[in-house]
Structures are given as structure tokens and as C-alpha cells.
Write a protein that holds these residues in place. Structure first.
Motif, PDB file in Angstrom:
ATOM      1  N   ARG A  94       0.812  -1.229   0.000  1.00  0.00           N
ATOM      2  CA  ARG A  94       0.000   0.000   0.000  1.00  0.00           C
ATOM      3  C   ARG A  94       0.843   1.275   0.000  1.00  0.00           C
ATOM      4  NH1 ARG A  94      -5.326  -1.427   3.620  1.00  0.00           N
ATOM      5  NH2 ARG A  94      -6.201  -2.968   2.176  1.00  0.00           N
TER       6      ARG A  94
ATOM      7  N   ASN B 270      -6.140  -2.169  11.952  1.00  0.00           N
ATOM      8  CA  ASN B 270      -6.494  -1.811  10.571  1.00  0.00           C
ATOM      9  C   ASN B 270      -7.997  -1.539  10.523  1.00  0.00           C
ATOM     10  OD1 ASN B 270      -7.570  -4.373  10.723  1.00  0.00           O
ATOM     11  ND2 ASN B 270      -6.219  -5.277   9.216  1.00  0.00           N
ATOM     12  N   ASN B 271      -8.503  -1.187   9.366  1.00  0.00           N
ATOM     13  CA  ASN B 271      -9.917  -0.831   9.293  1.00  0.00           C
ATOM     14  C   ASN B 271     -10.829  -2.041   9.503  1.00  0.00           C
ATOM     15  OD1 ASN B 271     -12.123   0.889   8.986  1.00  0.00           O
ATOM     16  ND2 ASN B 271     -12.240   0.477   6.794  1.00  0.00           N
ATOM     17  N   ALA B 272     -10.381  -3.218   9.075  1.00  0.00           N
ATOM     18  CA  ALA B 272     -11.178  -4.424   9.322  1.00  0.00           C
ATOM     19  C   ALA B 272     -11.378  -4.595  10.831  1.00  0.00           C
ATOM     20  CB  ALA B 272     -10.480  -5.648   8.723  1.00  0.00           C
TER      21      ALA B 272
ATOM     22  N   ILE C 175     -13.941  -7.108   0.326  1.00  0.00           N
ATOM     23  CA  ILE C 175     -12.720  -6.410  -0.058  1.00  0.00           C
ATOM     24  C   ILE C 175     -11.539  -7.351   0.104  1.00  0.00           C
ATOM     25  CG2 ILE C 175     -11.158  -4.536   0.585  1.00  0.00           C
ATOM     26  CD1 ILE C 175     -14.219  -3.449   1.556  1.00  0.00           C
TER      27      ILE C 175
ATOM     28  N   PHE D 263     -12.195  -9.839   3.662  1.00  0.00           N
ATOM     29  CA  PHE D 263     -13.035  -8.912   4.411  1.00  0.00           C
ATOM     30  C   PHE D 263     -14.407  -8.867   3.756  1.00  0.00           C
ATOM     31  CE2 PHE D 263     -15.031  -4.852   5.236  1.00  0.00           C
ATOM     32  CZ  PHE D 263     -14.832  -4.660   6.577  1.00  0.00           C
TER      33      PHE D 263
ATOM     34  N   VAL E 248     -21.688   1.311   4.342  1.00  0.00           N
ATOM     35  CA  VAL E 248     -20.374   0.813   3.943  1.00  0.00           C
ATOM     36  C   VAL E 248     -19.994   1.395   2.592  1.00  0.00           C
ATOM     37  CG1 VAL E 248     -18.948  -1.228   3.548  1.00  0.00           C
ATOM     38  CG2 VAL E 248     -20.867  -1.350   5.144  1.00  0.00           C
ATOM     39  N   HIS E 249     -18.776   1.923   2.524  1.00  0.00           N
ATOM     40  CA  HIS E 249     -18.263   2.465   1.269  1.00  0.00           C
ATOM     41  C   HIS E 249     -18.067   1.315   0.290  1.00  0.00           C
ATOM     42  CE1 HIS E 249     -16.359   4.826  -1.620  1.00  0.00           C
ATOM     43  NE2 HIS E 249     -15.163   5.000  -1.093  1.00  0.00           N
TER      44      HIS E 249
ATOM     45  N   SER F 289     -16.090   0.252  -1.820  1.00  0.00           N
ATOM     46  CA  SER F 289     -14.741   0.641  -2.246  1.00  0.00           C
ATOM     47  C   SER F 289     -14.361   0.192  -3.648  1.00  0.00           C
ATOM     48  CB  SER F 289     -13.722   0.053  -1.281  1.00  0.00           C
ATOM     49  OG  SER F 289     -13.893   0.619  -0.017  1.00  0.00           O
TER      50      SER F 289
ATOM     51  N   ASP G 162     -18.522   2.793   7.521  1.00  0.00           N
ATOM     52  CA  ASP G 162     -17.198   2.275   7.183  1.00  0.00           C
ATOM     53  C   ASP G 162     -16.797   2.977   5.890  1.00  0.00           C
ATOM     54  OD1 ASP G 162     -15.004   0.950   6.271  1.00  0.00           O
ATOM     55  OD2 ASP G 162     -15.998  -0.989   5.993  1.00  0.00           O
TER      56      ASP G 162
ATOM     57  N   GLY H  97     -13.873   3.129   4.421  1.00  0.00           N
ATOM     58  CA  GLY H  97     -12.852   2.494   3.581  1.00  0.00           C
ATOM     59  C   GLY H  97     -11.578   3.308   3.547  1.00  0.00           C
TER      60      GLY H  97
ATOM     61  N   SER I  50      -9.088   3.332   6.784  1.00  0.00           N
ATOM     62  CA  SER I  50      -7.719   2.793   6.827  1.00  0.00           C
ATOM     63  C   SER I  50      -6.689   3.897   6.951  1.00  0.00           C
ATOM     64  CB  SER I  50      -7.415   2.018   5.538  1.00  0.00           C
ATOM     65  OG  SER I  50      -8.236   0.894   5.423  1.00  0.00           O
TER      66      SER I  50
ATOM     67  N   ASP J  16      -3.591   3.387   5.662  1.00  0.00           N
ATOM     68  CA  ASP J  16      -2.615   3.238   4.572  1.00  0.00           C
ATOM     69  C   ASP J  16      -3.231   3.259   3.179  1.00  0.00           C
ATOM     70  OD1 ASP J  16      -3.883   0.819   4.935  1.00  0.00           O
ATOM     71  OD2 ASP J  16      -2.059  -0.386   5.055  1.00  0.00           O
ATOM     72  N   LYS J  17      -4.459   3.743   3.076  1.00  0.00           N
ATOM     73  CA  LYS J  17      -5.025   3.927   1.731  1.00  0.00           C
ATOM     74  C   LYS J  17      -4.831   5.392   1.315  1.00  0.00           C
ATOM     75  CE  LYS J  17      -8.276   0.071   1.907  1.00  0.00           C
ATOM     76  NZ  LYS J  17      -9.717  -0.267   1.964  1.00  0.00           N
TER      77      LYS J  17
ATOM     78  N   ALA K 168      -3.366   0.975   9.635  1.00  0.00           N
ATOM     79  CA  ALA K 168      -4.084   1.304  10.866  1.00  0.00           C
ATOM     80  C   ALA K 168      -5.559   1.430  10.524  1.00  0.00           C
ATOM     81  CB  ALA K 168      -3.581   2.621  11.462  1.00  0.00           C
TER      82      ALA K 168
HETATM   83  C1  LIG Z   1     -10.128  -1.388   2.624  1.00  0.00           C
HETATM   84  C2  LIG Z   1     -11.435  -1.465   3.293  1.00  0.00           C
HETATM   85  C3  LIG Z   1     -11.587  -2.157   4.495  1.00  0.00           C
HETATM   86  C4  LIG Z   1     -10.439  -2.888   5.117  1.00  0.00           C
HETATM   87  O1  LIG Z   1      -9.489  -2.000   5.585  1.00  0.00           O
HETATM   88  P1  LIG Z   1      -8.057  -2.537   6.070  1.00  0.00           P
HETATM   89  O2  LIG Z   1      -7.383  -1.308   6.603  1.00  0.00           O
HETATM   90  O3  LIG Z   1      -7.402  -3.104   4.869  1.00  0.00           O
HETATM   91  O4  LIG Z   1      -8.308  -3.549   7.118  1.00  0.00           O
HETATM   92  C5  LIG Z   1     -12.816  -2.179   5.074  1.00  0.00           C
HETATM   93  N1  LIG Z   1     -13.869  -1.560   4.525  1.00  0.00           N
HETATM   94  C6  LIG Z   1     -13.773  -0.867   3.364  1.00  0.00           C
HETATM   95  C7  LIG Z   1     -14.987  -0.222   2.796  1.00  0.00           C
HETATM   96  C8  LIG Z   1     -12.542  -0.797   2.710  1.00  0.00           C
HETATM   97  O5  LIG Z   1     -12.434  -0.125   1.570  1.00  0.00           O
END
Ligand SMILES: *Cc1c(COP(=O)(O)O)cnc(C)c1O
Length: 488
Positions: A98, A153-155, A181, A185, A226-227, A229, A273, A275, A307, A309-310, A317
Motif C-alpha cells: 500500500r 487496521n480498518n477491518a 474487499i 473482508f 459501507v463504502h 470501495s 465504514d 474504507g 484505513s 494506509d489507503k 491502521a
Molecule cells: C479497505 C477497506 C476495508 C479494510 O481496511 P483494512 O485497513 O485493509 O483492514 C474495510 N472496509 C472498506 C470499505 C474498505 O475499503
């Protein structure tokens, strides 16, 4: 082969000792150490013996065998996790780690890693502090949230929010937002793990306000957004605006408040969420409907998570931001301890967030943001440099040139976004002995650092959007040594 010539070859096979005393292996041993060199020698000798017996090889070259052992020793000594050059043009490349960190974040990691630190120490109180303090104020200042925290992380963030607020209760989610994702996930799976009961509403392409209203009962703990993504439902679609979801929740909370008649009641919570989690309103974000964290909070979300790191361009994180009373509950959830950040990640995250205090600095210094916003003309300059640096090393049958193409954002962010870019392209005449696939493999497997390009309809493209100026000579050297080797 006759039995006697096979026996003769087997006799010629050197002993481990002789291999270790050969010049190339002695040099490799000095770098890789005796254990690794001896292991490499035994492995190569065993493989050669098997190949001889099977008739797969019919002659033996000791110098070649020594070279093979040396190469294997070097490969074994190399760390499994090591840097590569990303020539794919995918900016947030999940498989390649990433987001690369900004220089100030790298320095912060190094300082904290090699020293004791204020990880959980309050210098004012001269005693125990909280690891949340390093980032909470910054996130609040940058997003307008009342409170914030970060986990692995976001998960993990999604999991924890569902677990804290919807365990044993119901969480409502639109069927159009039930995303998967990266394979591992999936909203329904995370829901189940968290102990929340998922209530799906609407259809894949359309969800109405009435669907939310009808789904709400006394067991409903959360309206989850939820986005989507990594995909877009296009065409005949409808989703409910955040403001409308907010007012549906407000209405239900008034009803619950009245029914409780002064007693405590469980609030229906609205959580998104997000993303990626953008902090800056870049034109490409706006164009592809990527909202900022601040926008989501202002539109009425109680909590959001995203996230690190996106699009943020920091370390791995999961950041959770929103109402203080909810964040306070999350900080006390046992999962917060299990999923907490280590000091190196916190150092990188704090340093990255600090850059955002000045958005121009963030754009200039955070590699992910810089790569996403660099214009094509300046990418083309690097492409010309690379092409010129390899032009005299190209074998016959291979053509090098510049190619206009598109880079991708990656990481499940902005799936429809195509960023105009410049690549150095290699075309291969049929029967010339070289191919895009073989060159790609050689650049990845035989060069250090690996150079990962992309193969497109028989041509090899190196996308300069994700190659820094400092990496151009390294990539040039990789290409030159590739073509200096023998064609396959
Ligand atoms: C990427 C993403 C996640 C997961 O995030 P991580 O930081 O990779 O655990 C969860 N939900 C959405 C909508 C995402 O785009």
C-alpha cells in the motif's frame, strides 16, 4: 546414457567441502554465513544428483554448479520482506505494501523503535499515560470529530464497532453495500464474528428510506453504511443520503427517549465504514464521489472508520472517529487491547497526521498523495530519462518507446478513476527470443531490488507514476542487465 557414463558423472559430482571451497561460494559464504552456504550446497548437490539419475541432465559443469550454489546462498540470505520498485502504476498496491511512508514518518519510526518513548507515559503527570493521546487531538483537529482512536487496521475497526454496539442486537445494512474487499473482508462474515445480527434491506441497486424505517425495531442497534470501495453499481441505482439516514435515527431515538421516560436507553447509532478515509478534498476524489472524513461526520454519522494506509498515505491502521461518548466506550472494549497499535505504527501515524496540518505539505511530502496528484507532463520527463538511459542496451527484435496509458489508484479506492500517465514500453518481435512475460519475470526474480511492471497484450510497461526520480537509475540498471543476459 549408458550406466558407465552415468556412473562417471556421479563420480564427478563434487563433495560439499569442495563446493564450499570454490571461489564463488567462498565469496557468497562471506556474506550469507556458513550455515546458509552449506545448506545451499547440499540442496543443489541433491537436486543435481536426482536430475542425473532421472536423465534430465547429461553433463556436468562444476563452475556452473558453484555459481548456482552461490546464487542460492545469496537468495537465502536475503530477507523475505524486502523493498521492491513499483512500476505497475497502481499507487495504493495492496500486495506491494500500500502506501510508502513520508520521510518524517520514517524518521519518527526509527527514533521510537530504537529508544524508550512516551508510548504510555505522561510527562506532565510524570506517570502512566494513554497511547491514544498521540493521535487523538490531531485526528479531531483534521476531521472535526469530537474524539478518535486507532487500531490495527480498518477491518479491526469495523469488527470492534459492531462488537461494542451491536453484539446480540441487529445492525441494518443495505444490500447494495454488502461488500467483499480483498477476499478476506466480507461484511456478512465480520458481522457474524462480531456477534451482531445482520439485517439486510433493499436490493443490490436500490435502497429507499422506507426500507430503513421498516427494518427498525427495539433490537436495532445500528444503521451501518459501507463504502462500496472496489466496485460501483451504475445505472438504475438509488441509495439513501446520509442526512436522511441521520434523521431516521433521530426520530427513532426520540421515540426511545420518550418511551424510557427519563430512564437510560440504548441509542440507535449511525456508523459508516468509509474504507479509504480522505482528509483533503482533491479534485479526483470529488470527481469519483470519494468524500472526506469531515464531510461524512458533518452529514450526521455518529462514528466513521477508515484505513491509515489507503488515501491517507500513512501506516497500516484503522482509525475510528466521531462522538466522544461512543469512542469512550470503544476504548474500554477488550478488543481495543487486542487490536491496539504498536509504538512504531503510532509514531508513523502521528507524523503523517502532522503533515496534514498544512495541506500543501501533505501533498508534497506524503508519497501517496504526491503520486495521485502528479501531472502527466512531469511523469513524462522521468519516462524520457528512463528510455534514454536504456536505449543503447536494447537487443534486436525489441523496441523501446514511450507509451501513454492510465495508472490506477488501487487498494479498493476510486475503482473507476484512470490517471493519465507515461510509461516506458517494450515491444517484442515474434521469435526474437525475448518476451514481455520472461522480461517481467527476470526483473522481478533476478534483480535486486525487484522491479514489478505490468504486462499488457504482449508488451511490458514500466509506469513512471509510481517510480520516483531516485529510482529511475536503478530501474535503468535493471533493464540494462536484463538485456545483457541471454535471451530465453
Ligand atoms: C479497505 C477497506 C476495508 C479494510 O481496511 P483494512 O485497513 O485493509 O483492514 C474495510 N472496509 C472498506 C470499505 C474498505 O475499503
Amino acid at each position: 546414457m549408458t550406466d558407465s557414463s552415468l556412473n562417471e558423472l556421479m563420480r564427478q559430482l563434487p563433495q560439499v567441502e569442495e563446493v564450499l571451497n570454490s571461489e564463488p561460494v567462498r565469496v557468497a559464504e562471506a556474506c550469507a554465513g556458513h550455515t546458509i552456504a552449506a545448506e545451499a550446497a547440499r540442496e543443489v548437490l541433491a537436486q543435481t544428483r536426482t536430475a542425473l539419475l532421472a536423465g534430465d541432465i547429461t553433463e556436468l559443469s562444476k563452475p556452473a554448479l558453484f555459481e548456482e550454489v552461490a546464487a542460492r546462498a545469496y537468495a537465502k540470505a536475503r530477507p523475505s520482506l524486502h523493498p521492491v520498485i513499483n512500476a505497475t502504476g497502481v499507487v495504493i498496491h495492496t500486495n506491494l505494501g500500500r502506501s510508502p511512508l513520508a520521510l518524517s514518518a520514517i524518521r519518527a519510526v526509527a527514533e521510537v523503535a530504537g529508544n524508550y518513548s512516551t508510548l504510555e507515559y505522561d510527562t506532565e503527570a510524570m506517570g502512566r499515560g494513554s497511547r491514544h493521546t498521540h493521535i487523538e487531538q490531531l485526528i479531531c483537529a483534521l476531521t472535526g470529530a469530537e474524539a478518535a482512536m486507532a487500531v490495527n487496521n480498518n477491518a479491526a475497526a469495523v469488527m470492534m464497532v459492531l462488537n461494542e454496539f451491536a453484539r446480540g442486537k441487529e445492525a441494518v445494512v443495505s444490500r447494495g453495500e454488502e461488500v467483499e474487499i480483498g477476499g478476506s473482508f466480507r461484511i456478512p462474515d465480520i458481522m457474524q464474528m462480531s456477534g451482531a445480527h445482520m439485517v439486510e434491506i433493499g436490493t443490490t441497486n436500490k435502497t429507499h428510506a422506507e426500507d430503513y424505517r421498516r427494518a427498525i425495531n427495539d433490537r436495532t442497534a445500528m444503521l451501518l453504511k459501507v463504502h462500496t470501495s472496489n466496485f460501483r453499481v451504475v445505472g438504475f441505482t438509488e441509495s439513501v443520503p446520509r442526512e436522511d439516514i441521520r434523521s431516521i435515527a433521530d426520530k427513532e431515538n426520540s421515540r426511545r427517549s420518550a418511551a424510557a421516560a427519563g430512564a437510560e436507553f440504548d441509542e440507535l447509532l449511525v456508523y459508516e465504514d468509509l474504507g479509504s478515509g480522505a482528509f483533503i478534498d482533491l479534485p479526483i476524489f470529488e470527481q469519483f464521489g470519494e468524500i472526506t472524513v469531515n464531510f461524512a461526520l458533518r452529514a450526521g454519522m455518529d462514528l466513521v472508520s477508515f484505513s491509515g494506509d489507503k488515501l491517507l498515505g500513512g501506516p497500516q491502521a484503522g482509525i475510528i472517529a466521531g462522538k466522544k461518548s461512543f469512542i469512550d466506550r470503544l476504548k474500554k472494549n477488550p478488543l481495543a487491547r487486542a487490536l491496539r497499535l504498536d509504538k512504531m505504527t503510532l509514531a508513523a501515524l502521528e507524523a503523517t497526521l502532522r503533515l496534514y496540518l498544512d495541506p500543501w505539505r501533505a501533498l508534497a511530502e506524503i508519497p501517496t498523495l504526491h503520486m495521485l496528484t502528479e501531472d502527466k507532463a512531469s511523469i513524462t520527463q522521468r519516462a524520457e530519462m528512463l528510455r534514454d538511459a536504456v536505449a543503447d542496451a536494447i537487443p534486436s527484435g525489441v523496441t523501446v518507446g514511450l507509451a501513454d496509458d492510465v495508472s490506477r489508484v488501487g487498494g479498493g479506492s476510486l475503482p473507476l478513476c484512470e490517471l493519465p500517465t507515461s510509461c516506458v514500453s517494450f515491444d517484442f518481435k515474434a521469435g526474437c527470443g525475448w518476451s514481455a512475460e520472461a522480461c517481467q519475470a527476470a526483473l522481478i526474480q533476478r534483480h535486486e531490488p525487484s522491479v514489478v511492471g505490468r504486462v499488457q497484450r504482449g508488451r511490458l510497461l514500466l509506469d513512471l507514476r509510481t517510480i520516483t526520480l531516485a529510482e529511475v537509475p536503478v530501474v535503468a540498471e535493471a533493464v540494462r542487465s536484463l538485456f545483457a543476459g541471454e535471451a530465453d
